[in-house]
Design a protein around this motif. Structure first.
Motif, PDB file in Angstrom:
ATOM      1  N   SER A   4       0.922  -1.375   0.037  1.00  0.00           N
ATOM      2  CA  SER A   4      -0.074  -0.142   0.029  1.00  0.00           C
ATOM      3  C   SER A   4       0.846   1.267   0.103  1.00  0.00           C
ATOM      4  O   SER A   4       0.342   2.303  -0.495  1.00  0.00           O
ATOM      5  CB  SER A   4      -0.971  -0.249   1.287  1.00  0.00           C
ATOM      6  N   ASP A   5       2.031   1.200   0.380  1.00  0.00           N
ATOM      7  CA  ASP A   5       2.832   2.341   0.594  1.00  0.00           C
ATOM      8  C   ASP A   5       3.927   2.294  -0.752  1.00  0.00           C
ATOM      9  O   ASP A   5       4.583   3.384  -0.898  1.00  0.00           O
ATOM     10  CB  ASP A   5       4.153   2.289   1.718  1.00  0.00           C
ATOM     11  N   LEU A   6       3.815   1.320  -1.513  1.00  0.00           N
ATOM     12  CA  LEU A   6       4.545   1.360  -2.789  1.00  0.00           C
ATOM     13  C   LEU A   6       6.014   1.338  -2.458  1.00  0.00           C
ATOM     14  O   LEU A   6       6.560   2.006  -3.116  1.00  0.00           O
ATOM     15  CB  LEU A   6       3.913   2.257  -3.841  1.00  0.00           C
ATOM     16  N   ILE A   7       6.533   0.825  -1.579  1.00  0.00           N
ATOM     17  CA  ILE A   7       7.793   0.379  -1.140  1.00  0.00           C
ATOM     18  C   ILE A   7       8.552   0.107  -2.347  1.00  0.00           C
ATOM     19  O   ILE A   7       8.227  -0.744  -3.116  1.00  0.00           O
ATOM     20  CB  ILE A   7       8.054  -0.563   0.079  1.00  0.00           C
ATOM     21  N   ALA A   8       9.740   0.721  -2.700  1.00  0.00           N
ATOM     22  CA  ALA A   8      10.461   0.313  -3.992  1.00  0.00           C
ATOM     23  C   ALA A   8      11.723  -0.767  -3.702  1.00  0.00           C
ATOM     24  O   ALA A   8      12.506  -0.618  -2.848  1.00  0.00           O
ATOM     25  CB  ALA A   8      11.180   1.800  -4.508  1.00  0.00           C
ATOM     26  N   VAL A   9      11.795  -1.703  -4.628  1.00  0.00           N
ATOM     27  CA  VAL A   9      12.707  -2.447  -4.776  1.00  0.00           C
ATOM     28  C   VAL A   9      13.520  -2.248  -5.977  1.00  0.00           C
ATOM     29  O   VAL A   9      12.963  -2.541  -6.866  1.00  0.00           O
ATOM     30  CB  VAL A   9      12.278  -3.966  -4.342  1.00  0.00           C
ATOM     31  N   ALA A  10      14.809  -1.850  -5.952  1.00  0.00           N
ATOM     32  CA  ALA A  10      15.442  -1.420  -7.012  1.00  0.00           C
ATOM     33  C   ALA A  10      16.071  -2.781  -7.733  1.00  0.00           C
ATOM     34  O   ALA A  10      16.650  -3.681  -6.921  1.00  0.00           O
ATOM     35  CB  ALA A  10      16.655  -0.677  -6.603  1.00  0.00           C
ATOM     36  N   MET A  11      16.035  -3.144  -9.140  1.00  0.00           N
ATOM     37  CA  MET A  11      16.583  -4.134  -9.793  1.00  0.00           C
ATOM     38  C   MET A  11      16.845  -3.817 -11.184  1.00  0.00           C
ATOM     39  O   MET A  11      16.101  -2.532 -11.599  1.00  0.00           O
ATOM     40  CB  MET A  11      15.612  -5.441  -9.519  1.00  0.00           C
ATOM     41  N   PRO A  12      17.831  -4.400 -11.923  1.00  0.00           N
ATOM     42  CA  PRO A  12      17.955  -4.142 -13.367  1.00  0.00           C
ATOM     43  C   PRO A  12      16.763  -4.346 -13.908  1.00  0.00           C
ATOM     44  O   PRO A  12      15.912  -5.069 -13.802  1.00  0.00           O
ATOM     45  CB  PRO A  12      18.853  -5.105 -13.810  1.00  0.00           C
ATOM     46  N   ASP A  13      16.517  -3.619 -15.173  1.00  0.00           N
ATOM     47  CA  ASP A  13      15.330  -3.613 -15.957  1.00  0.00           C
ATOM     48  C   ASP A  13      15.110  -4.865 -16.605  1.00  0.00           C
ATOM     49  O   ASP A  13      13.831  -5.417 -16.620  1.00  0.00           O
ATOM     50  CB  ASP A  13      15.421  -2.607 -17.222  1.00  0.00           C
ATOM     51  N   ASP A  14      16.367  -5.793 -16.848  1.00  0.00           N
ATOM     52  CA  ASP A  14      15.765  -7.224 -17.563  1.00  0.00           C
ATOM     53  C   ASP A  14      15.340  -8.097 -16.210  1.00  0.00           C
ATOM     54  O   ASP A  14      14.452  -9.027 -16.609  1.00  0.00           O
ATOM     55  CB  ASP A  14      17.344  -7.601 -18.184  1.00  0.00           C
ATOM     56  N   ILE A  15      15.842  -7.977 -15.058  1.00  0.00           N
ATOM     57  CA  ILE A  15      15.218  -8.893 -14.391  1.00  0.00           C
ATOM     58  C   ILE A  15      13.637  -8.347 -13.713  1.00  0.00           C
ATOM     59  O   ILE A  15      12.737  -9.200 -13.777  1.00  0.00           O
ATOM     60  CB  ILE A  15      16.072  -9.008 -12.799  1.00  0.00           C
ATOM     61  N   LEU A  16      13.535  -7.038 -13.981  1.00  0.00           N
ATOM     62  CA  LEU A  16      12.034  -6.793 -13.520  1.00  0.00           C
ATOM     63  C   LEU A  16      11.217  -7.032 -14.668  1.00  0.00           C
ATOM     64  O   LEU A  16       9.872  -7.442 -14.401  1.00  0.00           O
ATOM     65  CB  LEU A  16      12.089  -5.075 -13.481  1.00  0.00           C
ATOM     66  N   ALA A  17      11.827  -7.105 -16.116  1.00  0.00           N
ATOM     67  CA  ALA A  17      10.880  -7.482 -17.206  1.00  0.00           C
ATOM     68  C   ALA A  17      10.590  -9.011 -17.060  1.00  0.00           C
ATOM     69  O   ALA A  17       9.227  -9.099 -17.219  1.00  0.00           O
ATOM     70  CB  ALA A  17      11.527  -7.275 -18.241  1.00  0.00           C
ATOM     71  N   HIS A  18      11.609 -10.023 -16.568  1.00  0.00           N
ATOM     72  CA  HIS A  18      10.857 -11.146 -16.432  1.00  0.00           C
ATOM     73  C   HIS A  18      10.161 -11.657 -15.422  1.00  0.00           C
ATOM     74  O   HIS A  18       9.203 -12.104 -15.564  1.00  0.00           O
ATOM     75  CB  HIS A  18      12.434 -12.043 -16.343  1.00  0.00           C
ATOM     76  N   LEU A  19      10.417 -10.647 -14.216  1.00  0.00           N
ATOM     77  CA  LEU A  19       9.610 -10.805 -12.961  1.00  0.00           C
ATOM     78  C   LEU A  19       8.113 -10.749 -13.253  1.00  0.00           C
ATOM     79  O   LEU A  19       7.119 -11.080 -12.943  1.00  0.00           O
ATOM     80  CB  LEU A  19       9.947 -10.073 -11.756  1.00  0.00           C
ATOM     81  N   GLN A  20       7.878  -9.494 -14.211  1.00  0.00           N
ATOM     82  CA  GLN A  20       6.712  -8.812 -14.694  1.00  0.00           C
ATOM     83  C   GLN A  20       5.944 -10.040 -15.425  1.00  0.00           C
ATOM     84  O   GLN A  20       4.631 -10.203 -15.013  1.00  0.00           O
ATOM     85  CB  GLN A  20       6.811  -7.784 -15.365  1.00  0.00           C
ATOM     86  N   LEU A  21       6.600 -10.732 -16.146  1.00  0.00           N
ATOM     87  CA  LEU A  21       5.762 -11.880 -16.899  1.00  0.00           C
ATOM     88  C   LEU A  21       5.325 -12.836 -16.110  1.00  0.00           C
ATOM     89  O   LEU A  21       4.245 -13.497 -16.108  1.00  0.00           O
ATOM     90  CB  LEU A  21       6.626 -12.240 -17.931  1.00  0.00           C
ATOM     91  N   VAL A  22       6.359 -13.171 -14.914  1.00  0.00           N
ATOM     92  CA  VAL A  22       5.883 -14.272 -13.700  1.00  0.00           C
ATOM     93  C   VAL A  22       4.900 -14.087 -13.028  1.00  0.00           C
ATOM     94  O   VAL A  22       3.914 -14.745 -12.819  1.00  0.00           O
ATOM     95  CB  VAL A  22       7.330 -14.811 -13.231  1.00  0.00           C
ATOM     96  N   VAL A  23       4.791 -12.754 -12.678  1.00  0.00           N
ATOM     97  CA  VAL A  23       3.720 -12.207 -11.733  1.00  0.00           C
ATOM     98  C   VAL A  23       2.377 -12.110 -12.652  1.00  0.00           C
ATOM     99  O   VAL A  23       1.492 -12.501 -11.946  1.00  0.00           O
ATOM    100  CB  VAL A  23       3.938 -10.523 -11.368  1.00  0.00           C
ATOM    101  N   ALA A  24       2.431 -11.720 -13.789  1.00  0.00           N
ATOM    102  CA  ALA A  24       1.022 -11.801 -14.401  1.00  0.00           C
ATOM    103  C   ALA A  24       0.667 -13.086 -14.781  1.00  0.00           C
ATOM    104  O   ALA A  24      -0.429 -13.440 -14.484  1.00  0.00           O
ATOM    105  CB  ALA A  24       1.759 -11.184 -15.926  1.00  0.00           C
ATOM    106  N   ALA A  25       1.623 -13.985 -14.967  1.00  0.00           N
ATOM    107  CA  ALA A  25       1.194 -15.536 -15.093  1.00  0.00           C
ATOM    108  C   ALA A  25       0.687 -16.167 -13.806  1.00  0.00           C
ATOM    109  O   ALA A  25      -0.453 -16.735 -13.767  1.00  0.00           O
ATOM    110  CB  ALA A  25       2.323 -16.266 -15.931  1.00  0.00           C
ATOM    111  N   LYS A  26       1.221 -15.890 -12.707  1.00  0.00           N
ATOM    112  CA  LYS A  26       0.970 -16.683 -11.276  1.00  0.00           C
ATOM    113  C   LYS A  26      -0.369 -15.908 -10.678  1.00  0.00           C
ATOM    114  O   LYS A  26      -1.164 -16.241 -10.315  1.00  0.00           O
ATOM    115  CB  LYS A  26       2.271 -16.469 -10.542  1.00  0.00           C
ATOM    116  N   LEU A  27      -0.233 -14.508 -10.732  1.00  0.00           N
ATOM    117  CA  LEU A  27      -1.245 -13.990 -10.389  1.00  0.00           C
ATOM    118  C   LEU A  27      -2.616 -14.075 -11.096  1.00  0.00           C
ATOM    119  O   LEU A  27      -3.534 -13.917 -10.801  1.00  0.00           O
ATOM    120  CB  LEU A  27      -1.183 -12.280 -10.054  1.00  0.00           C
ATOM    121  N   GLY A  28      -2.313 -14.020 -12.351  1.00  0.00           N
ATOM    122  CA  GLY A  28      -3.596 -14.102 -13.205  1.00  0.00           C
ATOM    123  C   GLY A  28      -4.225 -15.538 -13.063  1.00  0.00           C
ATOM    124  O   GLY A  28      -5.294 -15.456 -13.496  1.00  0.00           O
TER     125      GLY A  28
END
Length: 100
Positions: free
Chosen positions: A8-32
């Motif tokens: 809810s506070d949108l705490i930031a976790v810094a990571m390289p864009d390539d890791i973030l892009a791959h994680l985004q796809l995993v999150v979409a699949a799993k949470l979807g």
């Protein structure tokens, strides 16, 4: 360096864009599919590690440093999905400490 913003506070976790892009796809699949999972990483200062529980009810935002889409590797996404299905969850290796 992009950021995963979490909770809810949108705490930031810094990571390289390539890791973030791959994680985004995993999150979409799993949470979807209605499946929660954990994501863990070691702190770059060697002083600890963090784990987040990701599920549909927790706000997430993916902020990329680059305005251009990152090319993703389907094999890497599949490997991360396999990790996400295990009780240990996805391990991102070593990342910088959270932004203040």
């Amino acid at each position: 360096m992009g950021e995963l913003r979490y909770g809810s506070d949108l705490i930031a976790v810094a990571m390289p864009d390539d890791i973030l892009a791959h994680l985004q796809l995993v999150v979409a699949a799993k949470l979807g599919a209605g499946e929660g999972f954990t994501v863990s990483w070691r702190h770059s200062d060697g002083q600890g590690r963090s784990t987040l529980w990701l599920e549909r009810s927790i706000p997430l935002r993916f902020d990329f440093a680059s305005p251009h889409p990152v090319a993703t590797d389907p094999r890497r996404v599949r490997a991360m999905l396999t990790e996400a299905a295990a009780v240990t969850g996805v391990s991102l290796g070593t990342l910088p400490l959270e932004a203040p």
